[in-house]
Design an enzyme around this catalytic site. Sequence first.
Site: not given
Ligand SMILES: Cc1ncc(COP(=O)(O)O)c(C=O)c1O
Length: 457
Positions: A149, A235, A264
């Site tokens: 994700f 990430d 986050k």
């Molecule tokens: C691992 C990961 N990367 C990127 C994102 C995307 O972040 P955002 O919702 O702040 O755009 C998320 C969102 O849940 C995530 O869990």
Amino acid sequence: MSTAIQVENSTRVVSDRYAASVNSEWVRLLDLLQMNVRYERCVGTELFTADGRRILDFLSGYCVHNVGHNHPDVVRALHSELDRSGPAMIQTHVSDLAGELAEKLCKGAGGRLRKVFFPSSGSEGVEAAIKFARAHTRRDGILSAEHAFHGLTCGALSLMSDKFWSEGFGPLLPETAAVPFDDLQALELKLKTKQFAAFIVEPIQSEAGVCVPHSDYLRTAESLCRRYGTLFVLDEVQTGMYRTGKFLAAHHFGVEPDMVILAKAMSGGLVPCGAVLMSKDVCDSVYSSLPRAFVHTSTFSENSLSMRAALATLEVLESEHLGDRSTEAGHYLQSRLSEALSSYEMVKEVRGVGLLMGIEFQAPRQLRLRIPFEAFGAIHAGMFGQILVMRLFRDAGFLTQVCGNNFMVLKVAPPLVVTDAQLDEFVAAIGNVVELANSPGSFSSEALGLGRRAFRG
Ligand SMILES: Cc1ncc(COP(=O)(O)O)c(C=O)c1O
């Protein structure tokens, strides 16, 4: 009119207005799951609802609330930033806080990470990482891991193999590919083509089901990336900021990524903020000359409220030793959960690192349990998980969710300030809910109720 009716009416007014002008299906879904409540006060791990309930947050907004809801130090920092009437969104100045925050983030991350770009969300951070990797390597391809994700903007979405998220939104970015997570052979086969600018991967895959790779996976992946000229990008949007006990999950695996994406939990769950940490070489490839000084930026980047909140959040995480707390509480929770759930055949595994934990369920072997399990699974793959989530919420006062790309894994990720007593309460609650799921009659009647509400809606 009784208070209960007044609360119900006001919840309905808010929901109807939201449904009319924002997203009616979201309201329907929350109603269906009996989770449409109005939160009035949120403090630490506790959420207090308008109808007088106390809910314990074991989801943390998908790892946003590492310091707990409305931490007083972060709230105070935001008040003081507003009170000083300082520069905000001038756009043609040097932010007085961004440098300080970048320095602290790079110090915490270590390795080759020396420079920072500040997006306002995780997805925006992933977009930046894609662009920066292309600028640095002059290659087009971006490689990711299956079931990842990375966010729902078009670039980030192009790195997600689960079609639910992208159906109807294509075409997405060309030149992308996904390899199975924790599979070095598959990774090397792709890297060998020398077409990939970056391998973007979560060190522990959160929404895929809290998947922890073998201990040498990331280190070998990093060295393969270097061998074939591909940037190794982590990430850490969910795993960063001490969620797994260390500042970055990368620190458990001894790797030195070329870029790390954070978001986050960075700003105390109060204002949007993200960060892309990168090596000096990557940064120099993007901002490579005077005319390119602003070649990648965004209006809300480096805004003073986000910077102030992130500085205060870092201070809290460190002064309250929340990394150590995450490790200690994670060990405690994992052993208590294993003890409470190991006798149920439908519980496959309790796993995770620090306070990023997952409970994986599986189809039971006993026929009396298997028949309803499969019947309702055939209606919707997420039915079993949502019944657990609904019961935990409605009957026991716990907010949880299943993983977005694996409905058989219940995510357990409370704020890092959670107490042992709250962890004990959760263990008792999940024990009761699993016990009920173990009784086919109770599971079927809950599933039928859910089905009826969905049909009526
Ligand atoms: C691992 C990961 N990367 C990127 C994102 C995307 O972040 P955002 O919702 O702040 O755009 C998320 C969102 O849940 C995530 O869990």
